[in-house]
Design a protein around this motif. Structure first.
Motif, PDB file in Angstrom:
ATOM      1  N   GLY A 148       0.795  -1.234   0.000  1.00 36.09           N
ATOM      2  CA  GLY A 148       0.000   0.000   0.000  1.00 36.09           C
ATOM      3  C   GLY A 148       0.815   1.266   0.000  1.00 36.09           C
ATOM      4  O   GLY A 148       0.277   2.364   0.220  1.00 36.09           O
ATOM      5  N   VAL A 149       2.117   1.200  -0.276  1.00 37.75           N
ATOM      6  CA  VAL A 149       2.943   2.408  -0.218  1.00 37.75           C
ATOM      7  C   VAL A 149       2.575   3.407  -1.310  1.00 37.75           C
ATOM      8  O   VAL A 149       2.878   4.597  -1.190  1.00 37.75           O
ATOM      9  CB  VAL A 149       4.438   2.055  -0.303  1.00 37.75           C
ATOM     10  N   ALA A 150       1.900   2.939  -2.365  1.00 39.32           N
ATOM     11  CA  ALA A 150       1.497   3.871  -3.422  1.00 39.32           C
ATOM     12  C   ALA A 150       0.563   4.949  -2.899  1.00 39.32           C
ATOM     13  O   ALA A 150       0.448   6.035  -3.492  1.00 39.32           O
ATOM     14  CB  ALA A 150       0.831   3.112  -4.566  1.00 39.32           C
ATOM     15  N   ALA A 207       3.458   6.600  -5.755  1.00 35.62           N
ATOM     16  CA  ALA A 207       2.464   6.168  -6.739  1.00 35.62           C
ATOM     17  C   ALA A 207       3.098   6.060  -8.122  1.00 35.62           C
ATOM     18  O   ALA A 207       2.837   5.098  -8.882  1.00 35.62           O
ATOM     19  CB  ALA A 207       1.291   7.148  -6.762  1.00 35.62           C
ATOM     20  N   LEU A 208       3.939   7.030  -8.476  1.00 37.74           N
ATOM     21  CA  LEU A 208       4.666   7.004  -9.741  1.00 37.74           C
ATOM     22  C   LEU A 208       5.555   5.766  -9.826  1.00 37.74           C
ATOM     23  O   LEU A 208       5.567   5.050 -10.837  1.00 37.74           O
ATOM     24  CB  LEU A 208       5.509   8.281  -9.858  1.00 37.74           C
ATOM     25  N   ILE A 209       6.296   5.496  -8.755  1.00 38.03           N
ATOM     26  CA  ILE A 209       7.234   4.370  -8.739  1.00 38.03           C
ATOM     27  C   ILE A 209       6.495   3.040  -8.858  1.00 38.03           C
ATOM     28  O   ILE A 209       6.880   2.153  -9.637  1.00 38.03           O
ATOM     29  CB  ILE A 209       8.069   4.398  -7.443  1.00 38.03           C
ATOM     30  N   VAL A 210       5.425   2.884  -8.092  1.00 43.34           N
ATOM     31  CA  VAL A 210       4.699   1.614  -8.094  1.00 43.34           C
ATOM     32  C   VAL A 210       4.089   1.357  -9.467  1.00 43.34           C
ATOM     33  O   VAL A 210       4.167   0.236 -10.004  1.00 43.34           O
ATOM     34  CB  VAL A 210       3.627   1.607  -6.991  1.00 43.34           C
ATOM     35  N   ALA A 211       3.482   2.384 -10.055  1.00 42.37           N
ATOM     36  CA  ALA A 211       2.886   2.204 -11.383  1.00 42.37           C
ATOM     37  C   ALA A 211       3.961   1.931 -12.423  1.00 42.37           C
ATOM     38  O   ALA A 211       3.788   1.081 -13.317  1.00 42.37           O
ATOM     39  CB  ALA A 211       2.079   3.443 -11.760  1.00 42.37           C
ATOM     40  N   GLY A 212       5.102   2.624 -12.330  1.00 40.19           N
ATOM     41  CA  GLY A 212       6.183   2.389 -13.284  1.00 40.19           C
ATOM     42  C   GLY A 212       6.751   0.990 -13.144  1.00 40.19           C
ATOM     43  O   GLY A 212       7.024   0.309 -14.153  1.00 40.19           O
TER      44      GLY A 212
END
Length: 910
Positions: free
Chosen positions: A738-740, A747-752
């Motif tokens: 859940g860090v996004a 959020a950018l990192i998780v989606a990337g």
């Protein structure tokens, strides 16, 4: 008239008078600041008196204040003097400004304002006072101003241009004043030349025998005060030895002492009250009638209207105090204490000076005043009050506790990293107190000591705290803070468990910041979510914080959840305070936080500048741990820009001292820089091994918050190393954590990362979601890397046009950042997409300067940055900066390519 004036003129000072009058003339139309600098007795005060008189003739309003040798430890004493005549204007200020000044000078109760708020409030007050006419502030003896006022006035002095307000300050050289190297405009006052000295002496003492006159001229050495005050006591009839046997300053004090001795006893008593009070204000305890003999003896001046008392020279004030007995001084302080309200710092200070021996009641008052002073933004003053409270403590345990708490504040806030054992006195005391433990722990932590030793020390002290805990004392709150920091730096599961057990034991009344730090800094992946509204609320009020330590702690709480942007202005104020010699340790921590922020947000040159400044502080004050964090900033920028030698040197050093002391956080920082370095150079398996050092045994370990900085590196390294299954497992773990939801960056990192491991049917959706993250451009390096990864997948899926769009944007960012290896990868992808790119190595698009070329040639020959700097008289930092700018120009990513690139250039750069 001032002592060395003759016929309303200042002998030998025509140039200086002209410069001061020009400054006063300019104040009416513009404003500004000017310092008058010189040694004692050279007539600085007489010069500013003349400038003040000129201002009055022009209709400029003049306010006066002065540093007082005997009140340098009283917080905001100088500010109190300056605002005392402005009661009407103060009452008319907006409530916020009125409250800020009132709290600072002790007229109002409440939480202290930060320095920017206080500076703005003071500027508003002065602007109101200058509403109808220009305003000139004359502040004498800045070297004895209390530090809180000095820091405030220094900040104010830089903001007076264009205001119609002037600050004319007087500084005695050689006293270590913060104003000596403040960079403000100044006039340096030197001795009178021989001709002017002769004229002054002859006009003042026309009947002085020639032999005596020659003696005075020889010994006075152009010092105007000596020329005026010494002649009555020279020659064979003088009671003292000839001048040649006594320094001029000492001789002047003897002269003043003789005059004081000749005064009536009542006058001497009144003089002592005025000397120790320091405000220059009259009050019932001082009798003007009894002070008139002192005025006739040319020791003081009494204002004809306000009847305020002003000593003609600081040496006269010092002589008055020196001639008094200890009991006389104590009685004077007792009388002065009665002037001030119960609970005020000034009352506590006077009572302390009145004490003839141990006095626990006064010690408690001083300790309470110390905490208030710290909260008002004067940690140096707070430490002084605590140490004085320790001196007055009757019992060894209270003495030891107060000394240890002062030692802790020095380590945590002011930059005085002293081994507590050096402050243990013959009075002894119980060494296993909370205060002793927190002082020892702060020393060990900051100097880079063993994590487990600190942990045992702190837990042992906490076990000695009885339950239930019904009241919070300052050392108890601080020991839990240090425990949290130590557990964070250790980054091991068993340390985390001990911390939460200790915090639970302290109960729900624990200070709010401790819970915030635990939730958002110590274990953000597991605990930060519910605390974010509380953290955001605290950050919204950070500009109201005058306590530098608290502002830094909020910055720490904001770090991993990417809210440093809201703390930047407050952190920069802490840095400025430290630059002025105040909260140095807090300033180093602020530089660390701002440097971390710069690395993440792409301000790499700024991060390097912060690291250089911070490392100068850490070296000077021996803050090894904080220095390691700043080395990480350097290593990260070097890794992204392709300077592999610098990465190796810095990370090897971090591991060399971090590993034996089990400082897991430092080892993680070294591993992160090595991972980025390996990724940029195509060593993907190596990069993965380094990233797993942090993200193990889980992808997002709760007790390793640095994992939140390495998630993208971990997943990219796994994918590029052919560890697709591991990469997908890591992404699944990240999504479950859940860090996004903690920040737009995450959020950018998780989606990337999701896009990198997604199947062909859904990778575009994940990457598009990443790039659509609000505020994604605030993290340009991460954004550009995600664009590059997206483009690679687009090209392989035959979406060539879309791939080129992403690659062009990524390349622009990499080139702007100087991320040479990544820019080369983007160019290679563009070429693979059928879009040719020109390598700038054959002929730089921006020509090399002669100095850049010389540095490049020396680096190509194998010289280190230090060796190049020594040869060219440059700092290693400047050499490094030139090389970072060289690499993009030459289209290379490391020193190893320098020789070939330089060989392709013409013999002289055009």
């Amino acid at each position: 008239m001032p002592g060395w004036r003759s016929s309303r003129r200042l002998v030998g000072r025509a140039r200086e008078v002209g410069m001061l009058q020009a400054f006063v003339d300019a104040v009416a139309t513009d404003g500004g600041s000017l310092l008058v600098v010189g040694e004692a007795g050279l007539g600085k005060t007489s010069l500013v008196d003349a400038a003040a008189a000129h201002a009055a003739e022009l209709g400029t309003r003049v306010l006066r204040a002065s540093g007082v040798e005997f009140e340098a430890e009283v917080s905001f004493a100088g500010l109190h003097q300056l605002v005392a005549p402005l009661a009407a204007e103060l009452a008319a200020l907006p409530p916020g400004s009125r409250r800020a000044i009132g709290v600072a000078v002790g007229l109002l109760e409440g939480s202290a304002p930060d320095r920017l708020t206080l500076t703005n409030a003071l500027l508003t007050l002065l602007a109101r006072a200058a509403d109808e006419t220009a305003l000139l502030m004359v502040v004498d003896d800045l070297q004895w101003l209390d530090r809180a006022s000095a820091t405030l006035f220094g900040s104010l002095a830089r903001r007076l241009g264009g205001t119609g307000i002037g600050l004319l300050g007087v500084v005695r050289t050689g006293e270590g004043s913060v104003f000596e190297d403040a960079g403000l405009p100044e006039i340096a006052i030197g001795p009178l030349d021989d001709d002017a000295a002769t004229v002054l002496l002859t006009e003042a003492f026309p009947e002085l025998p020639p032999r005596a006159a020659r003696q005075v001229l020889t010994e006075a050495q152009g010092n105007p005060l000596a020329l005026i005050e010494l002649p009555a006591h020279v020659g064979p009839s003088a009671a003292e030895p000839p001048l040649g046997r006594t320094p001029v300053g000492r001789r002047l004090q003897l002269t003043f002492a003789r005059r004081i001795d000749a005064l009536p006893a009542g006058t001497r008593d009144q003089l002592l009250l005025a000397a120790l009070d320091g405000t220059g204000e009259l009050f019932p305890a001082i009798s003007v009638a009894e002070l008139e003999p002192a005025e006739r003896a040319r020791l003081i001046r009494i204002h004809p209207v306000t009847r305020g008392v002003r000593f003609r020279h600081p040496l006269t004030r010092s002589a008055v105090v020196a001639l008094s007995t200890g009991e006389e001084r104590r009685e004077a302080h007792r009388r002065l204490a009665g002037r001030h309200p119960v609970g005020s710092e000034r009352r506590a200070w006077h009572l302390a000076e009145a004490a003839s021996g141990p006095d626990e009641q006064t010690a408690q008052l001083l300790e309470e005043a110390a905490l208030k002073t710290k909260g008002r933004g004067d940690p140096v003053g707070a430490i002084g009050l605590l140490l004085r409270a320790a001196e007055l403590s009757p019992g060894p345990d209270e003495h030891h506790r107060r000394v240890m708490f002062a030692t802790y504040l020095g380590a945590d806030v002011t930059g005085d990293l002293t081994d507590p054992r050096a402050r243990v006195t013959e009075r002894g005391g119980h060494g296993r107190t909370v205060a002793a433990a927190v002082a020892a722990a702060a020393y060990l932590v900051n100097s880079g000591g063993d994590i487990d030793t600190v942990h045992r020390l702190l837990l042992g002290a906490l076990r000695n705290v009885g339950l239930p805990i019904t009241a919070w004392d300052a050392p108890l709150g601080e020991i839990v803070y240090v425990l949290q920091a130590n557990c964070s730096f250790g980054s091991r599961a068993e340390l985390a468990d001990d911390y939460w057990a200790a915090l639970d034991r302290l109960g729900p009344e624990a200070p709010e910041i401790l819970a915030l730090l635990g939730n958002t800094f110590f274990e953000p992946a597991r605990r930060a979510g519910p605390s974010l509204p509380l953290l955001d609320e605290a950050i919204a009020g950070i500009d109201e914080q005058a306590d530098h330590a608290h502002a830094v702690r909020l910055g720490i709480a904001a770090l991993y959840v990417d809210r440093i942007a809201g703390c930047r202005s407050a952190l920069w104020r802490v840095v400025e305070h430290g630059r002025g010699g105040g909260a140095i340790a807090s300033a180093i921590k602020a530089l660390v936080l701002l440097g971390f922020d710069g690395v993440l947000s792409g301000d790499w040159d700024g991060a390097l500048e912060l690291a250089d400044e911070g490392l100068a502080f850490t070296t000077r004050h021996h803050y090894r741990l904080l220095g390691g964090f700043l080395q990480y900033d350097r290593a990260m920028v070097a890794a992204a820009r392709g300077d592999r030698e610098t990465v190796r040197r810095l990370t090897d050093d971090l591991v060399a001292w971090g590993a034996p002391n089990r400082i897991g956080f430092v080892l993680q920082l070294a591993a992160h820089a090595r991972a980025v370095d390996a990724l940029g150079n195509g060593e993907f398996e190596t990069a993965y091994r380094h990233a797993v050092e942090i993200c193990s045994p889980e992808t997002v370990p709760a007790y390793k918050p640095a994992a939140l900085w390495v998630l993208l590196d971990l997943v990219e390294a796994a994918v590029r190393a052919g560890r697709t299954a591991q990469g997908r497992a890591h992404v699944a773990d990240i999504q479950r954590s859940g860090v996004a939801d903690l920040s737009p960056r995450l959020a950018l990192i998780v989606a990337g990362a999701t896009g990198m491991t997604a199947p062909a049917s859904s990778f575009r959706e994940a990457f598009d979601s990443a790039l659509a993250t609000p505020g994604a451009s605030r993290w340009p390096f991460a954004q550009a890397r995600i664009r590059l990864a997206y483009a690679e997948r687009l090209r392989r899926a035959k979406f060539t046009t879309e791939a080129r769009h992403q690659l062009t944007n990524a390349l622009d960012t990499f080139e702007r950042l100087g991320a040479v290896p990544w820019a080369e990868r983007a160019r290679a992808e563009l070429r693979a997409s059928g879009m040719p790119t020109a390598r700038p190595a054959v002929r730089p698009s921006v020509p090399l300067t002669p100095q850049e070329r010389e540095i490049a040639e020396l680096a190509a020959a194998g010289l280190t940055n230090k060796q190049i700097g020594e040869r060219l008289y440059l700092s290693p930092r400047t050499v490094s900066s030139h090389l970072y700018h060289l690499f993009p120009k030459l289209g290379i990513g490391s020193r190893a390519a320098l020789r070939d690139a330089l060989g392709q250039l013409p013999s002289t750069s055009a």
